[in-house]
Design a protein around this motif. Structure first.
Motif, PDB file in Angstrom:
ATOM      1  N   ALA A   8     -18.998   8.691   6.037  1.00 19.67           N
ATOM      2  CA  ALA A   8     -18.990   9.688   4.955  1.00 19.67           C
ATOM      3  C   ALA A   8     -20.297  10.478   4.951  1.00 19.67           C
ATOM      4  O   ALA A   8     -21.325   9.974   4.523  1.00 19.67           O
ATOM      5  CB  ALA A   8     -18.789   8.990   3.615  1.00 19.67           C
ATOM      6  N   PRO A   9     -20.281  11.705   5.469  1.00 19.48           N
ATOM      7  CA  PRO A   9     -21.488  12.529   5.396  1.00 19.48           C
ATOM      8  C   PRO A   9     -21.684  13.029   3.961  1.00 19.48           C
ATOM      9  O   PRO A   9     -20.712  13.415   3.310  1.00 19.48           O
ATOM     10  CB  PRO A   9     -21.195  13.718   6.323  1.00 19.48           C
ATOM     11  N   CYS A  10     -22.916  12.977   3.485  1.00 22.69           N
ATOM     12  CA  CYS A  10     -23.176  13.380   2.094  1.00 22.69           C
ATOM     13  C   CYS A  10     -24.307  14.397   2.037  1.00 22.69           C
ATOM     14  O   CYS A  10     -25.392  14.130   2.547  1.00 22.69           O
ATOM     15  CB  CYS A  10     -23.620  12.208   1.240  1.00 22.69           C
ATOM     16  N   TYR A  11     -24.050  15.494   1.412  1.00 19.79           N
ATOM     17  CA  TYR A  11     -25.114  16.454   1.150  1.00 19.79           C
ATOM     18  C   TYR A  11     -25.042  16.818  -0.326  1.00 19.79           C
ATOM     19  O   TYR A  11     -24.057  17.413  -0.768  1.00 19.79           O
ATOM     20  CB  TYR A  11     -24.948  17.689   2.044  1.00 19.79           C
ATOM     21  N   ASN A  12     -26.036  16.422  -1.083  1.00 17.31           N
ATOM     22  CA  ASN A  12     -26.062  16.630  -2.533  1.00 17.31           C
ATOM     23  C   ASN A  12     -24.797  16.099  -3.212  1.00 17.31           C
ATOM     24  O   ASN A  12     -24.073  16.825  -3.870  1.00 17.31           O
ATOM     25  CB  ASN A  12     -26.234  18.120  -2.865  1.00 17.31           C
ATOM     26  N   GLU A  13     -24.550  14.824  -2.998  1.00 18.09           N
ATOM     27  CA  GLU A  13     -23.362  14.192  -3.588  1.00 18.09           C
ATOM     28  C   GLU A  13     -23.769  13.053  -4.529  1.00 18.09           C
ATOM     29  O   GLU A  13     -23.058  12.053  -4.632  1.00 18.09           O
ATOM     30  CB  GLU A  13     -22.441  13.637  -2.494  1.00 18.09           C
ATOM     31  N   ALA A  14     -24.912  13.208  -5.197  1.00 22.58           N
ATOM     32  CA  ALA A  14     -25.437  12.111  -6.025  1.00 22.58           C
ATOM     33  C   ALA A  14     -24.399  11.543  -6.989  1.00 22.58           C
ATOM     34  O   ALA A  14     -24.295  10.329  -7.173  1.00 22.58           O
ATOM     35  CB  ALA A  14     -26.671  12.579  -6.795  1.00 22.58           C
ATOM     36  N   GLU A  15     -23.608  12.428  -7.569  1.00 23.09           N
ATOM     37  CA  GLU A  15     -22.651  11.949  -8.579  1.00 23.09           C
ATOM     38  C   GLU A  15     -21.399  11.344  -7.947  1.00 23.09           C
ATOM     39  O   GLU A  15     -20.562  10.789  -8.654  1.00 23.09           O
ATOM     40  CB  GLU A  15     -22.203  13.105  -9.480  1.00 23.09           C
ATOM     41  N   ASN A  16     -21.260  11.511  -6.643  1.00 28.79           N
ATOM     42  CA  ASN A  16     -20.004  11.091  -6.024  1.00 28.79           C
ATOM     43  C   ASN A  16     -20.075   9.785  -5.251  1.00 28.79           C
ATOM     44  O   ASN A  16     -19.061   9.116  -5.098  1.00 28.79           O
ATOM     45  CB  ASN A  16     -19.514  12.184  -5.069  1.00 28.79           C
ATOM     46  N   VAL A  17     -21.268   9.456  -4.751  1.00 26.05           N
ATOM     47  CA  VAL A  17     -21.302   8.353  -3.780  1.00 26.05           C
ATOM     48  C   VAL A  17     -20.826   7.017  -4.364  1.00 26.05           C
ATOM     49  O   VAL A  17     -20.068   6.298  -3.711  1.00 26.05           O
ATOM     50  CB  VAL A  17     -22.686   8.215  -3.103  1.00 26.05           C
ATOM     51  N   GLN A  18     -21.249   6.709  -5.601  1.00 21.61           N
ATOM     52  CA  GLN A  18     -20.822   5.440  -6.186  1.00 21.61           C
ATOM     53  C   GLN A  18     -19.306   5.454  -6.435  1.00 21.61           C
ATOM     54  O   GLN A  18     -18.602   4.496  -6.105  1.00 21.61           O
ATOM     55  CB  GLN A  18     -21.566   5.163  -7.510  1.00 21.61           C
ATOM     56  N   ALA A  19     -18.828   6.566  -6.965  1.00 22.56           N
ATOM     57  CA  ALA A  19     -17.386   6.676  -7.219  1.00 22.56           C
ATOM     58  C   ALA A  19     -16.613   6.559  -5.909  1.00 22.56           C
ATOM     59  O   ALA A  19     -15.529   5.959  -5.856  1.00 22.56           O
ATOM     60  CB  ALA A  19     -17.081   8.011  -7.884  1.00 22.56           C
ATOM     61  N   PHE A  20     -17.199   7.107  -4.858  1.00 25.68           N
ATOM     62  CA  PHE A  20     -16.545   7.025  -3.548  1.00 25.68           C
ATOM     63  C   PHE A  20     -16.435   5.578  -3.081  1.00 25.68           C
ATOM     64  O   PHE A  20     -15.369   5.125  -2.679  1.00 25.68           O
ATOM     65  CB  PHE A  20     -17.333   7.864  -2.528  1.00 25.68           C
ATOM     66  N   GLN A  21     -17.556   4.857  -3.192  1.00 28.17           N
ATOM     67  CA  GLN A  21     -17.507   3.457  -2.761  1.00 28.17           C
ATOM     68  C   GLN A  21     -16.479   2.677  -3.586  1.00 28.17           C
ATOM     69  O   GLN A  21     -15.693   1.908  -3.043  1.00 28.17           O
ATOM     70  CB  GLN A  21     -18.880   2.791  -2.881  1.00 28.17           C
ATOM     71  N   ASP A  22     -16.486   2.901  -4.898  1.00 34.28           N
ATOM     72  CA  ASP A  22     -15.529   2.192  -5.750  1.00 34.28           C
ATOM     73  C   ASP A  22     -14.095   2.499  -5.331  1.00 34.28           C
ATOM     74  O   ASP A  22     -13.236   1.606  -5.273  1.00 34.28           O
ATOM     75  CB  ASP A  22     -15.737   2.571  -7.223  1.00 34.28           C
ATOM     76  N   ALA A  23     -13.846   3.770  -5.028  1.00 29.15           N
ATOM     77  CA  ALA A  23     -12.485   4.155  -4.630  1.00 29.15           C
ATOM     78  C   ALA A  23     -12.096   3.479  -3.323  1.00 29.15           C
ATOM     79  O   ALA A  23     -10.944   3.052  -3.149  1.00 29.15           O
ATOM     80  CB  ALA A  23     -12.393   5.672  -4.493  1.00 29.15           C
ATOM     81  N   VAL A  24     -13.071   3.369  -2.401  1.00 27.78           N
ATOM     82  CA  VAL A  24     -12.775   2.722  -1.119  1.00 27.78           C
ATOM     83  C   VAL A  24     -12.458   1.246  -1.349  1.00 27.78           C
ATOM     84  O   VAL A  24     -11.456   0.727  -0.840  1.00 27.78           O
ATOM     85  CB  VAL A  24     -13.966   2.872  -0.138  1.00 27.78           C
ATOM     86  N   ILE A  25     -13.306   0.587  -2.155  1.00 30.03           N
ATOM     87  CA  ILE A  25     -13.086  -0.846  -2.399  1.00 30.03           C
ATOM     88  C   ILE A  25     -11.715  -1.073  -3.038  1.00 30.03           C
ATOM     89  O   ILE A  25     -10.970  -1.970  -2.663  1.00 30.03           O
ATOM     90  CB  ILE A  25     -14.216  -1.420  -3.285  1.00 30.03           C
ATOM     91  N   GLU A  26     -11.372  -0.199  -3.967  1.00 27.57           N
ATOM     92  CA  GLU A  26     -10.070  -0.337  -4.623  1.00 27.57           C
ATOM     93  C   GLU A  26      -8.926  -0.116  -3.628  1.00 27.57           C
ATOM     94  O   GLU A  26      -7.967  -0.897  -3.584  1.00 27.57           O
ATOM     95  CB  GLU A  26      -9.975   0.669  -5.769  1.00 27.57           C
ATOM     96  N   ALA A  27      -9.077   0.923  -2.822  1.00 34.30           N
ATOM     97  CA  ALA A  27      -7.997   1.253  -1.891  1.00 34.30           C
ATOM     98  C   ALA A  27      -7.788   0.156  -0.856  1.00 34.30           C
ATOM     99  O   ALA A  27      -6.671  -0.083  -0.401  1.00 34.30           O
ATOM    100  CB  ALA A  27      -8.291   2.576  -1.190  1.00 34.30           C
ATOM    101  N   PHE A  28      -8.870  -0.530  -0.461  1.00 37.19           N
ATOM    102  CA  PHE A  28      -8.750  -1.516   0.607  1.00 37.19           C
ATOM    103  C   PHE A  28      -8.677  -2.954   0.104  1.00 37.19           C
ATOM    104  O   PHE A  28      -8.710  -3.879   0.906  1.00 37.19           O
ATOM    105  CB  PHE A  28      -9.905  -1.359   1.600  1.00 37.19           C
ATOM    106  N   SER A  29      -8.583  -3.122  -1.226  1.00 36.54           N
ATOM    107  CA  SER A  29      -8.535  -4.501  -1.719  1.00 36.54           C
ATOM    108  C   SER A  29      -7.243  -5.149  -1.224  1.00 36.54           C
ATOM    109  O   SER A  29      -6.164  -4.554  -1.271  1.00 36.54           O
ATOM    110  CB  SER A  29      -8.607  -4.528  -3.249  1.00 36.54           C
ATOM    111  N   GLY A  30      -7.401  -6.333  -0.677  1.00 30.63           N
ATOM    112  CA  GLY A  30      -6.233  -7.065  -0.165  1.00 30.63           C
ATOM    113  C   GLY A  30      -5.684  -6.527   1.134  1.00 30.63           C
ATOM    114  O   GLY A  30      -4.536  -6.814   1.484  1.00 30.63           O
TER     115      GLY A  30
END
Ligand code: UDP
Ligand code: MG
Length: 312
Positions: free
Chosen positions: A7-29
């Motif tokens: 995930a390339p990020c340029y000025n995504e301060a507000e998004n990175v945590q939400a992104f990780q959470d979404a990934v963890i949720e999507a890949f749970s199980g």
């Protein structure tokens, strides 16, 4: 490691945590290992700070690469590919416009169909204006006519592929990187699946019309020498026209004694030929410039820090 998400990020301060959470949720199980590789592309906001927090917490395996300045998304992808240890590699934006659930689906497709190497997503419904759509259509038809590679219209770099594809892309060390062209150039059997881009989670897009135009020129110059051929072609046409006109003028003078028409014709011819020359020199200049850039052999990016979890 089964899957690396880059995930390339340029000025995504507000998004990175939400992104990780979404990934963890999507890949749970999901039953396999995955890692997220964040590439901070010289962000000017708190992106890197937030990424370091995410790295410390290690809610899932995370690597963070931070660039010394902004090198562009393409360089970010390259850096991510170098660090990826997964059997499958996925490129995804950090702004949540591309949902991680789709990546899970892509992995499933690659698992089910051994003959496939790449699953790429294209946008089925675009939220953009008609004018932009029109220009994009023109771009694809021009580049597909001019170059030997064939670009799938609307295919983004949102895709998941096998490690062999990653190795091939890494062999392409060119300085001017145009990922649509790179993917078309390396080949491999690709399946295109439609997806709908979501709204950005936060922040603004880094693209505008001029950036897109430059990107399009980048693609055409980078993947085709047809513009050079074109300048030879219009040079030849004007040369032939000039000779014909010269014959007319000489005949008029010699046989009919008509005075050579003056001012207007000369001005028009000077302007016309001058602009054609400048245009053609400009085309040549684009290629010379790229040769110059490449001959300096500079690295695609400079990482000031690479944070990696213990892979053992
Ligand atoms: N991006 C980047 N470097 C740049 C510009 C963009 O790494 O110089 C990243 C950005 O953070 C995002 C992705 O590339 O994760 C796509 O950018 P953006 O959302 O601005 O493009 P769009 O989705 O509007 O095409
Ligand atoms: Mg985006």
């Amino acid at each position: 490691m089964k899957l690396s998400l880059i995930a390339p990020c340029y000025n995504e301060a507000e998004n990175v945590q939400a992104f990780q959470d979404a990934v963890i949720e999507a890949f749970s199980g999901c039953g396999y290992d995955y890692e997220i590789i964040f590439v901070d592309d010289g962000s000017k906001d708190a992106t890197l700070h937030n990424l370091k927090k995410i790295f410390k917490a290690q809610k899932c395996p995370v690597k963070v690469i931070s660039f010394s300045r902004n090198f562009g998304k393409e360089a970010g992808i390259y850096a991510g590919l170098e660090q990826a240890s997964g059997e499958y590699i996925s490129l995804i934006d950090a702004d949540l416009q591309q949902r991680p659930e789709i990546v899970r689906n892509m992995v499933q497709i690659l698992d089910d169909r051994e003959e496939l190497d790449i699953v790429a997503a294209y946008q089925d419904r675009r939220g953009e204006g008609r004018i932009l759509s029109f220009f994009k259509k023109c771009f694809y038809s021009i580049i597909n006519k001019l170059s030997k590679v064939n670009l799938q219209p609307d295919a983004s770099d949102f895709r998941t592929f096998r490690r062999s594809v990653r190795d091939s892309i890494l062999q392409m060390t060119e300085y001017h990187r145009f990922s649509k062209g790179i993917f078309a150039w390396v080949g491999y059997s690709t399946e295109f699946i439609p997806y709908t881009a979501c709204e950005r989670h936060a922040g603004a897009s880094k693209w505008n019309f001029w950036k897109l135009l430059n990107y399009a020129i980048e693609g055409i110059i980078g993947y085709s020498t047809a513009p050079l051929r074109f300048s030879v072609f219009i040079g030849s046409i004007t040369a032939i026209a000039a000779v014909l006109y010269l014959i007319c003028v000489v005949c008029e003078k010699l046989f009919w004694g008509i005075a050579i028409p003056g001012y207007a014709t000369i001005i028009v011819l000077i302007l016309l030929l001058g602009s054609i020359q400048l245009f053609c020199i400009g085309i040549i200049g684009e290629y010379v410039g790229r040769t110059f850039e490449q001959s300096k052999n500079r690295p695609v990016y400079i990482a000031k820090e690479i944070l990696s979890y213990d892979e053992k």
